[in-house]
Design a protein around this motif. Structure first.
Motif, PDB file in Angstrom:
ATOM      1  N   SER A  71       0.481  -1.088   0.143  1.00 40.37           N
ATOM      2  CA  SER A  71      -0.081  -0.277   0.440  1.00 40.37           C
ATOM      3  C   SER A  71       0.765   1.470   0.646  1.00 40.37           C
ATOM      4  O   SER A  71       0.504   2.371  -0.743  1.00 40.37           O
ATOM      5  CB  SER A  71      -1.016  -0.120   1.179  1.00 40.37           C
ATOM      6  N   SER A  75       0.876   4.297  -2.615  1.00 40.98           N
ATOM      7  CA  SER A  75       0.477   5.754  -2.383  1.00 40.98           C
ATOM      8  C   SER A  75       1.842   5.993  -3.013  1.00 40.98           C
ATOM      9  O   SER A  75       1.825   7.377  -3.804  1.00 40.98           O
ATOM     10  CB  SER A  75       0.688   5.550  -1.595  1.00 40.98           C
ATOM     11  N   PHE A 226      -3.962   6.146  -0.239  1.00 35.70           N
ATOM     12  CA  PHE A 226      -3.952   4.727   0.364  1.00 35.70           C
ATOM     13  C   PHE A 226      -4.860   4.748   1.169  1.00 35.70           C
ATOM     14  O   PHE A 226      -5.347   3.834   2.055  1.00 35.70           O
ATOM     15  CB  PHE A 226      -2.514   5.677   1.951  1.00 35.70           C
TER      16      PHE A 226
END
Length: 292
Positions: A71, A75, A226
């Protein structure tokens, strides 16, 4: 002379202007503050409601660590690409000598696209770049280009990166254009009088002034990517190991699901996105002092 005091029996009343923000206060309380408090409290509770740190300790597993790392990479990459491409587009509109009529439609589209996410966005990209999407079929039939044979798969990490850029780039444009408008013409003229080239002006004057705003916007785009869950889940399902999808699997109540572990996952997301947003606010405030 003694100050006037309200007569007995009179009641203190709030100004009527406060009534205007009551809907906002109610909305923030019901859909932001209370759910956040439930997540924070649930992260430190067992299934029977007793206090524990075990949920946070259970985050230290290979699967969850990999989910957070994936993640964070997703992001970071989408924020970096969104900032780079969005800044180039915004600079072209503000300083590139493009027709004035382009700015209005671009800002309008950016305002819509920056909020276009979830299942509709995933469906739009599947219909366009999916295995039998419009562009995929057109490239194969007209030019003999097989995206699948070349290794491109929309339902993958890089497919998700491309999808996220659809709302990351417009968000960057909306935020950075006011900062570019704040660059005074006198600064460029002074640099030219002192013999600076255009590249030197950007390297020594404009970019140092814009740097806090750019870095703050990067932090905001990082937090924006995110926390995105609906788009990722609708596009890749459980195939991609990222925190929002793992959180969804824990909270939705499957046999192996653990809602309190899901709360701990969400608490970690709140901490990461909260830090990113604080960085954005601090740097944005610093940048605005320069641009006034």
């Amino acid at each position: 002379m003694p100050q006037d005091r309200p007569a007995k029996g009179t009641r203190l009343r709030l100004p009527l202007e406060w009534l205007g923000i009551l809907p906002f206060v109610a909305f923030a309380l019901l859909f932001l503050i209370m759910p956040t408090m439930k997540i924070v409290i649930g992260a430190f509770q067992t299934s029977d409601g007793s206090f524990t740190f075990q949920n946070l300790i259970d985050l230290n597993t290979d699967s969850i660590r990999n989910a957070y790392w994936t993640s964070i990479k997703l992001s970071f990459v989408t924020a970096l690409l969104g900032c780079t491409i969005g800044f180039g587009m915004a600079a072209a509109v503000v300083f590139g000598g493009l027709p004035r009529g382009i700015r209005g439609p671009l800002l309008t589209f950016s305002g819509v696209a920056s909020n276009f996410a979830g299942v509709p966005l995933a469906f739009a990209f599947i219909a366009t770049l999916g295995p039998v999407g419009l562009v995929t079929v057109w490239l194969r039939t007209e030019f003999g280009i097989n995206l699948r044979a070349l290794g491109f798969n929309l339902l993958s990490y890089w497919g998700l990166v491309i999808t996220y850029l659809f709302f990351q780039i417009p968000l960057m444009i909306l935020i950075i254009i006011p900062a570019l408008d704040g660059l005074k013409k006198e600064w460029r003229e002074a640099a030219a009088v002192l013999g600076a080239t255009g590249a030197q002006y950007w390297r020594m004057v404009a970019l140092p002034i814009l740097f806090p705003s750019l870095l703050g916007t990067f932090a905001l785009l990082f937090a924006n990517a995110f926390g995105a869950v609906a788009t990722a889940f609708a596009l890749t399902g459980p195939q991609l190991n990222i925190v929002p999808i793992k959180l969804f699997a824990q909270i939705r109540g499957d046999v192996l699901g653990n809602p309190n572990l899901g709360y701990a996952l969400a608490f970690g997301m709140i901490v990461i996105t909260g830090v990113a947003n604080v960085i954005y606010i601090v740097l944005r405030t610093r940048s605005e002092r320069w641009l006034k």
